[in-house]
Motif scaffolding. Structure first.
Motif, PDB file in Angstrom:
ATOM      1  N   ASP A  22       0.883  -1.172   0.000  1.00  0.00           N
ATOM      2  CA  ASP A  22       0.000   0.000   0.000  1.00  0.00           C
ATOM      3  C   ASP A  22       0.917   1.218   0.000  1.00  0.00           C
ATOM      4  O   ASP A  22       1.600   1.484   0.992  1.00  0.00           O
ATOM      5  N   GLU A  38      -3.270  10.191  -3.816  1.00  0.00           N
ATOM      6  CA  GLU A  38      -3.569   8.861  -3.291  1.00  0.00           C
ATOM      7  C   GLU A  38      -3.879   8.929  -1.799  1.00  0.00           C
ATOM      8  O   GLU A  38      -4.747   8.211  -1.295  1.00  0.00           O
ATOM      9  N   ARG A  81      -7.541   7.783  -0.311  1.00  0.00           N
ATOM     10  CA  ARG A  81      -7.642   6.703   0.677  1.00  0.00           C
ATOM     11  C   ARG A  81      -7.956   7.204   2.082  1.00  0.00           C
ATOM     12  O   ARG A  81      -7.949   6.435   3.037  1.00  0.00           O
TER      13      ARG A  81
END
Length: 363
Positions: free
Chosen positions: A150, A319, A323
């Motif tokens: 991740d 990102e 997220r």
């Protein structure tokens, strides 16, 4: 906020003032102001010169990026900035600018990791990163193998530089050959006309008892320098193109061999290569050849996205927003040795990022 966050990224870890604007995984602007010419006469980057150049270039480069993207700063969903690693003074310029813009706009601030950004930038070229992704990052200061499940929270170092990084070796050999600075592009250019098998230069840390994923180019650098010195001492002409090609082959052989091995050992079928040295034509060709033979899919961004740039910082910032990662606090500071295991630097209480509310201070 839309499903596709609009983020401005600022990169000042070394000698490039980079400002990028990204909407999700779409690149809207990538403005760069380089001070490389100012460092060339010193044969390397001078930190104080870099910091002053960032100060002068920051506002014009941000304005240029906003104009290129065709947006107003008020449209942004967040501001991301490289918090480390890098040159302390240079980083501080970027972090200070990012804080000022984020506060004035009433937008969240994201301090992100330079190395993780180099991985994330590939999303702008080839779409979302596979999870996990193996990344080979090769630059002037780093030669690293990283495994990320991740990119916003989990980046694990597999191997790193013990002494000279690949980019440092390129610069030093170019200096010995009197080819100028920076060394990477000029070595690549001369190597295209040389014989990569002309001289058998050593491959560092490739023995059976050596660390499987670590890199060392100090021995190679010394071996090449001594070979050149011996030629000159004997009054013989140095075959610059053959030296460049043989040296380059030794570097890329080790890099690609270890990267493919790491993929096989970890059962990862994707390899991403980033960092300034990823622009090297021979590294790209050999990596493609070896990945195809091993059944590994290779992802390498176009050369402009491999070198330091604001787009990579904006990509990781977007990102983070997508997220739902925590923003950074206003006391965010530059960390010249920020570990890659910290993809971003969160704060504690983030309600304050909206203190200025609707009274937007930016004009």
């Amino acid at each position: 906020m839309t499903d596709e966050p609009l983020v401005l990224g600022i990169e000042t870890s070394c000698d490039e003032t980079g400002v990028g604007i990204v909407r999700g995984t779409t690149l809207l602007a990538d403005a760069v102001a380089s001070s490389v010419d100012e460092h060339a006469r010193f044969g390397g980057v001078v930190p104080e010169v870099a910091s002053r150049a960032h100060l002068e270039a920051m506002v014009p480069t941000i304005d240029r990026a906003l104009k290129e993207a065709g947006i107003s700063a008020r449209d942004l969903d967040g501001v991301a900035v490289t918090a480390g690693p890098g040159l302390a003074g240079a980083l501080l310029v970027g972090v200070s600018a990012a804080k000022a813009y984020a506060y004035a706009l009433g937008k969240p601030l994201y301090g992100v990791n330079h190395l993780a950004s180099h991985i994330c930038v590939d999303q702008l070229e080839h779409g979302p990163l596979p999870e996990p992704t193996m990344a080979l990052l090769v630059s002037g200061g780093h030669s690293s193998l990283l495994l990320s499940s991740d990119i916003t929270s989990d980046v694990r170092p597999m191997g790193s530089t013990i002494d000279d990084a690949a980019g440092e070796a390129f610069d030093k050999i170019a200096r010995v050959l009197n080819l100028g600075f920076p060394g990477g592009p000029v070595i690549d250019r001369y190597a295209r006309e040389g014989d990569p098998e002309a001289i058998a230069f050593p491959r560092g840390l490739t023995g059976p008892r050596d660390p499987a994923y670590d890199f060392s180019f100090s021995g190679l650098k010394t071996a090449v320098a001594r070979w050149i010195e011996a030629k000159r001492a004997a009054g013989e002409e140095v075959p610059v193109r053959d030296v460049a090609a043989s040296f380059q082959e030794a570097v890329v052989d080790v890099l690609t061999r270890k990267a493919v091995r790491a993929c096989k050992d970890e059962g990862v079928d994707h390899l991403m290569i980033g960092g300034g040295v990823a622009a090297n034509s021979r590294l790209r060709a050999l990596a493609q050849e070896r990945c195809e033979a091993a059944g590994i899919r290779l992802r390498v961004p176009r050369p402009k996205l491999c070198t330091d740039n604001g787009a990579m910082v904006a990509a990781l910032g977007a990102e983070m927003v997508a997220r739902g990662r925590a923003a950074s606090a206003w006391d965010l500071s530059a960390d010249s040795s920020l570990p890659v295991t910290d993809p971003h630097v969160p704060g504690h209480d983030h309600d304050h990022v909206h203190e200025v509310g609707e009274e937007n201070l930016y004009s």
